[in-house]
Scaffold this active site. Sequence first.
Site: not given
Length: 279
Positions: A212-213, A84, A114, A236, A31, A86-87, A62, A248
Amino acid sequence: MTDDFTLAESAAQFLLSQTPLRPKIGLVLGSGLGGFADELAGATRVPYAQIPAFSRSTIVGHAGQMVIGKAGDLPLAAMQGRVHLYEGYSAKEVAFPMRVLGRMGIRAVILTNAAGGINLEYKQGALVVLSDHINLQGHNPLVGPHDDRLGLRFPDMTQAYWKPYREIALEEARKLGMTVYESVYAAMLGPSFETPAEIRFLRTIGADLVGMSTVSEVIAARQMGLKVLAISCVTNMAAGILDQVLTHEEVLETGRRVMGQFVALLRAVLPRIAGDVGA
Ligand code: HPA
């Protein structure tokens, strides 16, 4: 159904047919960090949608293309964007690009992402070399029928993140005067950010970063014998640390802000990894 090995082989042959370059190093740009691939010389850019069996990213930030080009004299295969869990993709689909890179002849991958900072020493924008991970995603790309051509059924993960590469990254970062850390990444499914209680839990179990990756990719890459370096940008501080809402947009914005530093570090690290893999 065609197996992953065969699909990866045909995607790899397709990509190699698009370029005279034969990279031995692969890069995954997370990201807000995709800009590095824009600067590659003599580049062939192939949108994921055109690569046989490749999944397309649905996420803002992305871009979703494979860029095969040169950084100086060094040929690279750089992925601008990844997919990902989550997609809605499976761990196998998330890891598929590693299969393709492996079949293209890639020997080392640098994964970037990220992440939220859990370690209270970290500041937004810090770069962190991963030393290890904790997979809390509940998924693993190696689940299902085993194919010996991809590697072992039970691959060792003791040195998931190649120690000599970690040392190179830390050394080069210091030479560049950057503050850089080395620590443990916890992978969550997402896409909601964590709760403050989850972040306290992650800190307690030994995580310094959360994202998350990356872990599905690392597992598949290691199974294939690729050496892995992973670098997170702390976009963050994780939930509940600062009194502010996570978005995001903030993740992308911080990624863009530290891109220059990130690119400088990659430029310093790449020739030394190239030396190792004979690129
Ligand atoms: N949590 C999970 N994933 C992330 C974060 C976070 O705070 N920041 C960037 N990716």
